[in-house]
Design a protein around this motif. Structure first.
Motif, PDB file in Angstrom:
ATOM      1  N   ARG A 152       0.840  -1.199   0.000  1.00 30.64           N
ATOM      2  CA  ARG A 152       0.000   0.000   0.000  1.00 30.64           C
ATOM      3  C   ARG A 152       0.874   1.247   0.000  1.00 30.64           C
ATOM      4  O   ARG A 152       0.547   2.249  -0.630  1.00 30.64           O
ATOM      5  CB  ARG A 152      -0.894  -0.028   1.239  1.00 30.64           C
ATOM      6  CG  ARG A 152      -1.813   1.164   1.411  1.00 30.64           C
ATOM      7  CD  ARG A 152      -2.747   0.924   2.594  1.00 30.64           C
ATOM      8  NE  ARG A 152      -3.629   2.059   2.828  1.00 30.64           N
ATOM      9  CZ  ARG A 152      -3.384   3.026   3.702  1.00 30.64           C
ATOM     10  NH1 ARG A 152      -2.271   2.994   4.415  1.00 30.64           N
ATOM     11  NH2 ARG A 152      -4.236   4.013   3.863  1.00 30.64           N
ATOM     12  N   THR A 187      -6.726   1.039  -0.355  1.00 26.30           N
ATOM     13  CA  THR A 187      -7.159  -0.050   0.518  1.00 26.30           C
ATOM     14  C   THR A 187      -5.980  -0.947   0.851  1.00 26.30           C
ATOM     15  O   THR A 187      -4.988  -1.011   0.119  1.00 26.30           O
ATOM     16  CB  THR A 187      -8.271  -0.886  -0.144  1.00 26.30           C
ATOM     17  OG1 THR A 187      -7.824  -1.300  -1.448  1.00 26.30           O
ATOM     18  CG2 THR A 187      -9.535  -0.068  -0.304  1.00 26.30           C
ATOM     19  N   SER A 223      -3.830  -4.478   1.591  1.00 30.53           N
ATOM     20  CA  SER A 223      -3.663  -5.713   0.810  1.00 30.53           C
ATOM     21  C   SER A 223      -4.579  -6.819   1.315  1.00 30.53           C
ATOM     22  O   SER A 223      -4.938  -7.724   0.565  1.00 30.53           O
ATOM     23  CB  SER A 223      -2.203  -6.179   0.885  1.00 30.53           C
ATOM     24  OG  SER A 223      -1.336  -5.204   0.344  1.00 30.53           O
ATOM     25  N   SER A 237      -9.710  -6.328  -2.315  1.00 31.88           N
ATOM     26  CA  SER A 237     -10.562  -5.515  -3.171  1.00 31.88           C
ATOM     27  C   SER A 237     -10.060  -5.552  -4.608  1.00 31.88           C
ATOM     28  O   SER A 237      -8.854  -5.519  -4.864  1.00 31.88           O
ATOM     29  CB  SER A 237     -10.579  -4.063  -2.673  1.00 31.88           C
ATOM     30  OG  SER A 237     -11.217  -3.219  -3.599  1.00 31.88           O
ATOM     31  N   THR A 253      -7.856  -2.514  -5.674  1.00 31.14           N
ATOM     32  CA  THR A 253      -6.577  -2.243  -5.005  1.00 31.14           C
ATOM     33  C   THR A 253      -5.487  -1.818  -5.979  1.00 31.14           C
ATOM     34  O   THR A 253      -4.816  -0.799  -5.786  1.00 31.14           O
ATOM     35  CB  THR A 253      -6.110  -3.475  -4.211  1.00 31.14           C
ATOM     36  OG1 THR A 253      -7.078  -3.771  -3.204  1.00 31.14           O
ATOM     37  CG2 THR A 253      -4.761  -3.211  -3.549  1.00 31.14           C
TER      38      THR A 253
END
Length: 504
Positions: free
Chosen positions: A37, A96, A98, A102, A105
């Protein structure tokens, strides 16, 4: 005789590419898999995106960075900034985790990756822009790092290869008192904490606050201070990358697709632009009529209050003043018929015949009632944003349009603010400092917050409005809408009862 020309170059050698010409070789594009992220933005993106994505992604990130900078100028601490930014990040730059599984992502992380590098291009041109960009990006990274899942965060840090030397048990015991003293007496048992040795230049924040033990040019950093090491490394890499980017910028001048966009973005770091939407600034049911403009003007931003006061004083405005004010009135919901009534009543020193000949057509043109086909299809022109008012058509002698925070002298600005009810010494001092720093939109927001401080406190305390509904105002029509709603809390514009809620 036909002469043949032969190249002296060996055909076999021509396949070897001159290193100086490698920049002109066909580019190799590839999609990046984003494992984390968080991102240090070391590798530039290479996959194709559209020009629309290029611009929109950059604008969304610019909104975030501009709001972070606004929080800084309002002296919000990191906790307050993070709380204020959360809904804005969710709206403009979501990321979002990991573990969420989603489908969006990778798309979110691609947008984050690209938008950073686009703005890096836009803000690398001057030292001031580079410094401001680095500061805002570092704050954004810090907010995300602290908000990240601890396991994801640790995996990300392990992949950074920060060249951290683990302090041995022997050294920990040898310098136990010094390490404990640097930690303010914590931990009581030195073996409970892990320590790293890093070059002292890498942790200036910790050294500034005397939170590390120094010896032999090395800082002994406790594991709990991992954030400071990572942040310092992030800032260091970004600052170096911005310097490199600034030297490469001249090569982009020939690209007539990107240069205008990048120039526009860098200008908007002074005041982020806002896309006008009649649906997002309308107040269905409110009494937006010619007879009520004087009353409504108390909710106008200073630029429009100045136009209104000048119009009432002189019974006239020059062309750009009429254009700026007519578009604003159109944006708050004044229809064409009422706008014509308003202007005719305001221009009370001329005859009906003069008004109809010299001014009526211009008002109709603003609304798209007359003019070219494209103007009529688009329902006329959109109200000016703060950015447009600040940068286009500066006022000349006898003109009242423009932005008072930019175009007035500090004495004239102070006098106008006092005339509209801003008499607090600290507010006026803050406006003066904002003007000197060319933070005109922050000066405007400072006055807005002063004029509505009780109402803002109420909607914050009762949770009626979130941070996204109180973000920095960058459009005069948004200023009016927010002011009107705050001043009419608990009232429905239609019937005088019920709750008024602001749209996102």
């Amino acid at each position: 005789m036909i002469r043949q020309e032969f190249s002296r170059a060996d055909p076999k050698r021509r396949t070897a590419l001159d290193p100086k010409k490698r920049q002109f070789a066909p580019a190799t594009f590839q999609n990046v898999e984003y494992k984390h992220r968080l991102n240090f933005y070391v590798t530039p993106p290479t996959a194709d995106i559209t020009l629309e994505q290029f611009e929109q992604w950059a604008i969304d990130r610019l909104r975030v960075l501009a709001e972070i900078e606004a929080c800084s100028f309002r002296n919000k601490n990191l906790t307050e900034t993070a709380a204020h930014m959360k809904p804005l990040l969710d709206k403009y730059l979501p990321l979002t985790s990991s573990t969420s599984n989603s489908a969006a992502t990778q798309i979110e992380r691609q947008k984050d990756h690209y938008s950073h590098f686009i703005l890096r291009l836009a803000f690398a041109s001057t030292e001031d822009l580079r410094r401001r960009f680095s500061r805002a990006e570092t704050t954004l990274f810090r907010i995300r790092f602290q908000d990240n899942d601890s396991r994801e965060r640790q995996k990300f840090v392990e992949g950074l290869n920060l060249d951290l030397e683990i302090v041995s048990d022997e050294e920990r015991r040898e310098y136990a008192e010094e390490l404990r003293a640097a930690g303010g007496g914590f931990p009581k048992r030195i073996e409970e904490e892990s320590y790293y040795k890093v070059d002292w230049e890498k942790v200036p924040e910790l050294i500034e606050h005397r939170r590390v033990f120094l010896k032999g040019g090395k800082a002994y950093v406790p594991g709990r201070e991992q954030l400071s090491m990572v942040i310092a490394e992030f800032t260091n890499k970004l600052d170096k990358a911005l310097e490199t980017t600034s030297r490469a910028l001249p090569r982009l001048d020939e690209d007539d697709r990107l240069s205008p966009i990048l120039t526009h973005l860098s200008q908007n770091f002074t005041t982020p632009d806002a896309n006008y939407s009649s649906s997002s600034t309308s107040l269905p049911g409110a009494d937006i009529s010619a007879r009520n403009i004087d009353t409504l003007s108390s909710s106008f931003p200073l630029c429009m209050q100045n136009l209104h006061r000048s119009l009432r004083r002189d019974a006239h405005l020059k062309h750009f003043g009429r254009l700026q004010y007519s578009l604003f009135l159109k944006g708050i919901g004044l229809n064409l018929e009422e706008c014509l009534v308003f202007w005719r009543g305001a221009f009370n020193k001329i005859t009906d015949d003069t008004f109809n000949k010299e001014y009526r057509y211009n008002v109709r043109h603003v609304y798209g009632d007359v003019g070219g086909d494209s103007n009529r299809r688009g329902n006329g022109y959109s109200p000016f944003s703060c950015q447009k008012i600040l940068t286009e058509h500066p006022p000349g002698p006898g003109e009242a349009h423009g932005c008072p925070y930019r175009h007035f002298s500090i004495d004239n600005l102070t006098a106008l603010l006092q005339q509209v009810g801003v008499k607090d010494h600290e507010v006026l001092k803050g406006v003066k400092e904002d003007k000197e720093k060319q933070k005109f939109h922050l000066a405007c927001n400072r006055v807005f917050e002063y004029a509505h401080k009780q109402e803002i406190k109420k909607v914050r305390d009762d949770g009626t409005w979130g941070a996204a509904q109180l973000e920095t105002i960058v459009h005069p029509n948004e200023y009016f809408k927010r002011s009107y709603l705050l001043k009419n809390l608990g009232k429905n514009p239609t019937d005088g009862g019920g709750d008024v809620k602001m749209e996102d």
